[in-house]
Design a protein around this motif. Structure first.
Motif, PDB file in Angstrom:
ATOM      1  N   GLU A  78      49.697 -58.460  34.454  1.00 32.21           N
ATOM      2  CA  GLU A  78      49.323 -57.059  34.644  1.00 32.21           C
ATOM      3  C   GLU A  78      48.793 -56.779  36.053  1.00 32.21           C
ATOM      4  O   GLU A  78      49.113 -55.724  36.621  1.00 32.21           O
ATOM      5  N   PRO A  79      47.989 -57.653  36.657  1.00 30.13           N
ATOM      6  CA  PRO A  79      47.560 -57.365  38.042  1.00 30.13           C
ATOM      7  C   PRO A  79      48.734 -57.199  39.005  1.00 30.13           C
ATOM      8  O   PRO A  79      48.693 -56.343  39.901  1.00 30.13           O
ATOM      9  N   GLN A  80      49.784 -57.992  38.833  1.00 28.49           N
ATOM     10  CA  GLN A  80      50.950 -57.846  39.702  1.00 28.49           C
ATOM     11  C   GLN A  80      51.660 -56.508  39.452  1.00 28.49           C
ATOM     12  O   GLN A  80      52.129 -55.858  40.390  1.00 28.49           O
ATOM     13  N   ILE A  81      51.726 -56.122  38.178  1.00 25.93           N
ATOM     14  CA  ILE A  81      52.353 -54.831  37.855  1.00 25.93           C
ATOM     15  C   ILE A  81      51.566 -53.693  38.479  1.00 25.93           C
ATOM     16  O   ILE A  81      52.139 -52.765  39.074  1.00 25.93           O
ATOM     17  N   ARG A  82      50.260 -53.737  38.368  1.00 31.21           N
ATOM     18  CA  ARG A  82      49.426 -52.692  38.956  1.00 31.21           C
ATOM     19  C   ARG A  82      49.599 -52.625  40.474  1.00 31.21           C
ATOM     20  O   ARG A  82      49.629 -51.537  41.062  1.00 31.21           O
ATOM     21  N   ALA A  83      49.714 -53.784  41.107  1.00 31.12           N
ATOM     22  CA  ALA A  83      49.883 -53.793  42.565  1.00 31.12           C
ATOM     23  C   ALA A  83      51.200 -53.138  42.980  1.00 31.12           C
ATOM     24  O   ALA A  83      51.253 -52.369  43.954  1.00 31.12           O
ATOM     25  N   VAL A 115      54.434 -51.204  31.274  1.00 28.24           N
ATOM     26  CA  VAL A 115      54.676 -50.362  32.454  1.00 28.24           C
ATOM     27  C   VAL A 115      54.551 -48.889  32.084  1.00 28.24           C
ATOM     28  O   VAL A 115      53.991 -48.084  32.839  1.00 28.24           O
ATOM     29  N   ARG A 116      55.035 -48.527  30.894  1.00 28.68           N
ATOM     30  CA  ARG A 116      54.940 -47.143  30.441  1.00 28.68           C
ATOM     31  C   ARG A 116      53.477 -46.718  30.265  1.00 28.68           C
ATOM     32  O   ARG A 116      53.120 -45.556  30.499  1.00 28.68           O
ATOM     33  N   GLU A 117      52.630 -47.647  29.849  1.00 32.64           N
ATOM     34  CA  GLU A 117      51.207 -47.341  29.698  1.00 32.64           C
ATOM     35  C   GLU A 117      50.508 -47.220  31.049  1.00 32.64           C
ATOM     36  O   GLU A 117      49.614 -46.386  31.226  1.00 32.64           O
ATOM     37  N   LEU A 118      50.907 -48.056  32.008  1.00 32.45           N
ATOM     38  CA  LEU A 118      50.203 -48.097  33.289  1.00 32.45           C
ATOM     39  C   LEU A 118      50.694 -47.052  34.282  1.00 32.45           C
ATOM     40  O   LEU A 118      49.927 -46.639  35.165  1.00 32.45           O
ATOM     41  N   ARG A 119      51.938 -46.630  34.196  1.00 31.65           N
ATOM     42  CA  ARG A 119      52.500 -45.749  35.212  1.00 31.65           C
ATOM     43  C   ARG A 119      51.725 -44.437  35.379  1.00 31.65           C
ATOM     44  O   ARG A 119      51.516 -43.970  36.504  1.00 31.65           O
ATOM     45  N   PRO A 120      51.282 -43.768  34.293  1.00 31.65           N
ATOM     46  CA  PRO A 120      50.530 -42.522  34.489  1.00 31.65           C
ATOM     47  C   PRO A 120      49.263 -42.689  35.327  1.00 31.65           C
ATOM     48  O   PRO A 120      48.746 -41.702  35.866  1.00 31.65           O
ATOM     49  N   LEU A 121      48.746 -43.913  35.445  1.00 33.23           N
ATOM     50  CA  LEU A 121      47.551 -44.126  36.262  1.00 33.23           C
ATOM     51  C   LEU A 121      47.852 -44.016  37.750  1.00 33.23           C
ATOM     52  O   LEU A 121      46.935 -43.827  38.560  1.00 33.23           O
ATOM     53  N   PHE A 122      49.125 -44.129  38.127  1.00 35.75           N
ATOM     54  CA  PHE A 122      49.494 -44.138  39.537  1.00 35.75           C
ATOM     55  C   PHE A 122      50.382 -42.967  39.942  1.00 35.75           C
ATOM     56  O   PHE A 122      50.551 -42.720  41.139  1.00 35.75           O
ATOM     57  N   VAL A 123      50.956 -42.255  38.962  1.00 30.86           N
ATOM     58  CA  VAL A 123      51.792 -41.092  39.254  1.00 30.86           C
ATOM     59  C   VAL A 123      50.948 -39.838  39.093  1.00 30.86           C
ATOM     60  O   VAL A 123      50.326 -39.639  38.043  1.00 30.86           O
ATOM     61  N   PRO A 124      50.916 -38.955  40.092  1.00 33.42           N
ATOM     62  CA  PRO A 124      50.121 -37.728  39.967  1.00 33.42           C
ATOM     63  C   PRO A 124      50.617 -36.885  38.803  1.00 33.42           C
ATOM     64  O   PRO A 124      51.823 -36.786  38.566  1.00 33.42           O
TER      65      PRO A 124
END
Length: 426
Positions: free
Chosen positions: A60-65, A95-104
């Motif tokens: 997950e850290p790599q995905i977030r980066a 990825v579907r869960e994490l993407r909204p944290l980085f997309v406006p």
């Protein structure tokens, strides 16, 4: 953990019937402390489990980066970059869960339309093939238009998604309304504005009526969500269980259904009223139609060949063969195919909605037969001549005279003589 049913029964027995804890424990086969805990609890027992570990946790850290630098990177590319070799499904879920944290976020407001302001347009392709004659069936497009203020919807099946046919469908709908909304919203339909700019046909249509055609942003179906939802409504409420004998039968059935069902149902979005109830105000604010109809239908200009047929939308139509070699102007509406030459109509056929068909007028065939006979007679006449007394004399070919006088004339060069002459010169 105590079951929810036991918890409820313990509280009922103790509170409603006054049964002591010892008796409740005996009846339900539970420990006394369990009964006491159930009576002290302020909420029902929950079986919620804590988060379980996943194989994706360690990457997950790599995905977030990666998402921090490239918020829209596809999950498949992320898997390639981090060397993921396990199940792609669980990676996509993370990825579907994490993407909204980085997309406006891109919130949308609820839009209120003024009367006569807008109508949204779209093509719907019913999955049910429609008979088009000759035992053939086709999946044909349906043009749907929904007014923003009243939510009145109208729809008509058209022969193709070419510009001329789409505009013919639009004109049929607005002519039925007797007016046109000030703005017509379209997506990036190729025949309307696939490049982000209106096509010549669409711009001419809008200019003639005096309205604007607005193109939706790319990849934004919510921009015209009113008509998009109507397309889904067609498939769930109109199409099931129906049988159609032709495109015209389809148009009759959907027209009746729209009048009797779709436009008379109560919609919460417009104040718990019906589209029909708001239609009068909506139509009154629209633009009046011009006295001259806009250019619609498929047009074609071609020099007529010897086979005296013109091709429109994959079908061949016969034209008066007396126009062979001349320019012919062709106009095909959903109902008719008309060809003219120098202002005179030289072909008039019913439009065929099939494909790779040949449509022939018997009069054109008869005219072609007469023209062939006349041409053959002219050729026979050109091969003879007449004496002064009127009897016909055949015209002999020149080789006949060579044979008569014993002349063997061969225009081809004698290669052996040429070679001997060249050798003597040396």
């Amino acid at each position: 953990m105590i079951a929810l049913e036991d918890w409820a029964e313990i509280r009922r027995l103790h509170r409603a019937e006054g049964v002591p804890i010892k008796e409740i424990a005996r009846r339900l086969g539970l420990a006394r402390n369990t009964v006491r805990s159930a009576l002290r609890a302020e909420a029902p027992p929950s079986r919620e489990r804590g988060p379980r570990g996943s194989l994706v946790d360690e990457v997950e850290p790599q995905i977030r980066a990666l998402l921090a630098e490239f918020p829209r990177m596809p999950a498949t590319v992320i898997a390639e970059r981090i060397g993921w070799t396990k199940s792609l499904t669980i990676l996509k879920d993370r990825v579907r869960e994490l993407r909204p944290l980085f997309v406006p976020p891109d919130p949308t407001d609820r839009v209120e339309y003024d009367p006569g302001e807008v109508a949204q347009c779209d093509l719907w392709f019913p999955p049910q093939p429609i008979p088009v004659g000759g035992g053939a069936e086709r999946i044909l497009p349906v043009l749907a238009m929904t007014c923003g203020y009243s939510r009145v919807t109208d729809a008509v099946m058209i022969p193709s998604r070419k510009a001329g046919d789409i505009l013919a469908g639009m004109w049929e709908i607005v002519a039925g309304w007797g007016a046109c909304p000030r703005t017509l919203v379209w997506d990036r339909e190729a025949a309307i504005g696939g490049t982000g700019k209106l096509t010549t046909e669409a711009a001419s249509f809008a200019g003639t009526i005096g309205v604007r055609i607005r193109l939706a942003p790319p990849r934004d179906p919510e921009f015209k969500g009113l008509v998009e939802r109507r397309n889904g409504f067609f498939e769930t409420s109109f199409l099931p269980g129906r049988v159609f004998t032709s495109p015209f039968d389809f148009n009759v059935q959907i027209s009746d259904w729209l009048v009797q069902r779709a436009n008379t149902r109560v919609l919460r979005a417009i104040g718990s009223t019906t589209p029909t109830a708001r239609w009068a105000a909506d139509r009154a604010a629209m633009v009046a139609l011009p006295p001259v109809a806009p250019a619609i239908g498929l047009t074609h200009r071609v020099r007529l060949g010897r086979d005296y047929y013109v091709r429109i939308d994959g079908n061949d139509y016969s034209v008066d063969p007396r126009c062979i070699g001349r320019f012919v102007d062709v106009l095909a509406t959903p109902a008719r195919m008309v060809a003219s030459c120098a202002g005179q109509v030289v072909a008039d056929h019913d439009r065929d909605w099939g494909h790779a068909r040949t449509i022939t007028d018997p009069e054109h065939q008869a005219t072609a037969r007469l023209l062939r006979q006349d041409l053959a007679a002219r050729r026979r006449q050109a091969s003879t001549r007449s004496h002064a007394d009127g009897h016909v004399v055949a015209i002999r070919a020149l080789p006949d005279y060579d044979a008569l006088f014993g002349v063997d004339f061969d225009p081809r060069p004698n290669l052996e003589a040429v070679q001997e002459s060249a050798a003597g010169g040396k």
